[in-house]
Write a protein that holds these residues in place. Structure first.
Motif, short mmCIF file in Angstrom:
data_model
loop_
_atom_site.label_atom_id
_atom_site.label_comp_id
_atom_site.label_asym_id
_atom_site.label_seq_id
_atom_site.Cartn_x
_atom_site.Cartn_y
_atom_site.Cartn_z
N LEU A 37 -4.26 -20.56 -21.44
CA LEU A 37 -5.43 -19.85 -21.96
C LEU A 37 -5.97 -18.82 -20.98
O LEU A 37 -6.56 -17.82 -21.39
CB LEU A 37 -6.52 -20.86 -22.33
CG LEU A 37 -6.18 -21.78 -23.51
CD1 LEU A 37 -7.29 -22.80 -23.73
CD2 LEU A 37 -5.94 -20.98 -24.78
N LYS A 38 -5.78 -19.04 -19.68
CA LYS A 38 -6.19 -18.02 -18.71
C LYS A 38 -5.36 -16.75 -18.90
O LYS A 38 -5.89 -15.64 -18.87
CB LYS A 38 -6.04 -18.55 -17.29
CG LYS A 38 -7.05 -19.64 -16.93
CD LYS A 38 -6.88 -20.06 -15.47
CE LYS A 38 -7.90 -21.14 -15.11
NZ LYS A 38 -7.74 -21.58 -13.69
N ALA A 39 -4.06 -16.93 -19.10
CA ALA A 39 -3.21 -15.77 -19.35
C ALA A 39 -3.56 -15.11 -20.68
O ALA A 39 -3.54 -13.88 -20.80
CB ALA A 39 -1.74 -16.19 -19.33
N LEU A 40 -3.90 -15.91 -21.66
CA LEU A 40 -4.30 -15.37 -22.96
C LEU A 40 -5.54 -14.51 -22.82
O LEU A 40 -5.61 -13.39 -23.34
CB LEU A 40 -4.54 -16.52 -23.94
CG LEU A 40 -5.01 -16.14 -25.35
CD1 LEU A 40 -3.96 -15.30 -26.06
CD2 LEU A 40 -5.32 -17.39 -26.16
N HIS A 41 -6.54 -15.01 -22.11
CA HIS A 41 -7.78 -14.25 -21.92
C HIS A 41 -7.54 -12.96 -21.13
O HIS A 41 -8.17 -11.93 -21.39
CB HIS A 41 -8.83 -15.11 -21.20
CG HIS A 41 -10.09 -14.35 -20.90
ND1 HIS A 41 -10.95 -13.94 -21.90
CD2 HIS A 41 -10.62 -13.92 -19.72
CE1 HIS A 41 -11.96 -13.29 -21.35
NE2 HIS A 41 -11.78 -13.27 -20.04
N ALA A 42 -6.59 -13.02 -20.19
CA ALA A 42 -6.30 -11.85 -19.36
C ALA A 42 -5.42 -10.83 -20.07
O ALA A 42 -5.08 -9.79 -19.49
CB ALA A 42 -5.64 -12.28 -18.06
N GLY A 43 -5.04 -11.11 -21.32
CA GLY A 43 -4.17 -10.19 -22.05
C GLY A 43 -2.73 -10.25 -21.63
O GLY A 43 -1.96 -9.31 -21.86
#
Length: 413
Positions: free
Chosen positions: A211-217
């Motif tokens: 989810l961190k990667a998801l939020h960071a695009g």
């Protein structure tokens, strides 16, 4: 009577007029995407043949999309410099429209799915070394061949084996090598030992999407969400496509697979279990598919879970986020063998030995053909390409990812 040449198919004038109409249209995004959808419904095979030189080339999905953006920018807009979030969202939705059109076609879609079964260039480059040493170390996966068994260990202890673009690339490389190595008879997937304070010293299978990667695009539609499903997971089911003298027997090299779940298999980790031939779990483990809560679609699980576990349980798991502990009766629909945590090693060894039998591979091939014909997978993947693109960039998904990372929710685009 005018004869059409192969370079000028009968559909080319109509196709080019339709593309000009799309390029000149100044309506809303919905109106333009409606034109693109209608265009792909009419011209998908023609467009695909143009991009693949009459299907003589076999580009991977990212290469196909890049070629489409270069050749038909009115259909698949290319990325711009310093692309803002809203522009990236629109571009990936347009990619979803294009790929849905390709995958809807039995001809183009079937060719693309088969092309995605080819070994990656990275795997072919690393194969000679792996054949010599039997070991591969990547940032997120360790692969080791021992006594004819390929042990794949997911080792992203920084994120509890949560998946991102890097892990998908490493996993596909490892799966390719295990399938290409003639000394490997069976593959085993397991999570590595973690350093996370809460799970220090324990193995963890997977925490799902990062989810961190998801939020960071940093989670992309093509290089993560679609490559994952059409790439290494499809190879787990159907094998790797190779040219060899006895390819008349089968176009792919397949092998049986064992999964061993320590602690938990959440989201994408649970999705993986649905394609394995034997699933082992520790008695203290659990599985879940919280996709509806995260706001996205859980890969191909909506196709596979109902077949494996039944329609009612599938809805409770996918729509309601039900967590299933390994010791519950319903877990028997997803897990073949539940053992005490200290007995997983022995259970893995027994399962791998049982799957070495010569008739296992042809029988698993026929089981997979009956359970998930390529056309059924293709039809699902077509709609998944668009619907996941829409969900990936939905405001509620961005807000949930931001809350997970402690960042401020993204402004509506």
């Amino acid at each position: 009577m005018t004869t059409q040449t192969p370079e000028e198919p009968e559909t080319a004038p109509r196709r080019d007029r339709d593309l000009d109409r799309i390029a000149a249209h100044r309506g809303t995004a919905d109106q333009v995407r409606a034109l693109r959808t209608a265009f792909m419904d009419r011209h998908a095979d023609d467009i695909y043949d143009r991009l693949t030189d009459g299907r003589s080339a076999r580009p991977r999905i990212a290469e196909l999309v890049a070629a489409a953006a270069d050749t038909f920018p009115a259909l698949v807009p290319p990325a711009g410099p310093a692309e803002p979030r809203s522009a990236r969202a629109g571009r990936e939705i347009d990619q979803g429209v294009f790929l849905r059109g390709v995958l809807r076609s039995p001809v183009a879609g079937g060719h693309l799915l088969t092309s995605m079964l080819q070994p990656t260039e990275r795997a072919l480059r690393l194969l000679p070394q792996f054949l010599r040493t039997g070991v591969l170390e990547t940032a997120s996966v360790r692969l080791e061949r021992r006594d004819g068994v390929a042990h794949l260990t997911m080792c992203r202890d920084d994120c509890l084996n949560a998946e991102d673009n890097l892990q998908v690339d490493d996993m596909e490389t490892a799966v390719d090598l295990a399938l290409l190595d003639p000394a490997v008879r069976v593959g085993v997937l397991r999570g590595g030992t973690m350093t996370h304070p809460r799970y220090r010293g324990r193995r963890v299978f997977s925490a799902g999407i990062n989810l961190k990667a998801l939020h960071a695009g940093e989670i992309s539609l093509v290089d993560f969400l679609l490559r994952r499903e059409l790439g290494y997971i499809s190879k787990l089911v159907r094998g790797v496509l190779v040219e060899r003298d006895d390819s008349w027997r089968s176009a792919t090299v397949e092998k049986p697979w064992v999964a061993a779940v320590d602690t938990f298999a959440i989201g994408g980790g649970c999705q993986l279990l649905l394609v394995f031939d034997h699933v082992i779990a520790g008695a203290d483990a659990y599985v879940s598919l919280p996709a509806a809560q995260e706001g996205i679609i859980p890969g191909v699980s909506n196709l596979r879970l109902g077949r494996v576990a039944g329609a009612r349980l599938a809805r409770r798991v996918v729509l309601g986020g039900r967590r299933i502990r390994a010791t519950e009766p319903d877990a028997r629909l997803l897990i073949d063998e539940v053992v005490e945590p200290d007995g997983i090693d022995a259970a893995v060894e027994r399962a791998a030995d049982a799957l070495r039998a010569p008739a296992v591979v042809p029988n698993r091939r026929m089981l997979n053909l009956a359970e998930e014909p390529l056309d059924a997978f293709r039809s699902y993947a077509a709609e998944f390409a668009l619907q996941q693109a829409l969900r990936l960039h939905a405001d509620d998904v961005s807000d949930k990812a931001a809350r997970f990372t402690g960042a401020a929710p993204a402004a509506s685009s």
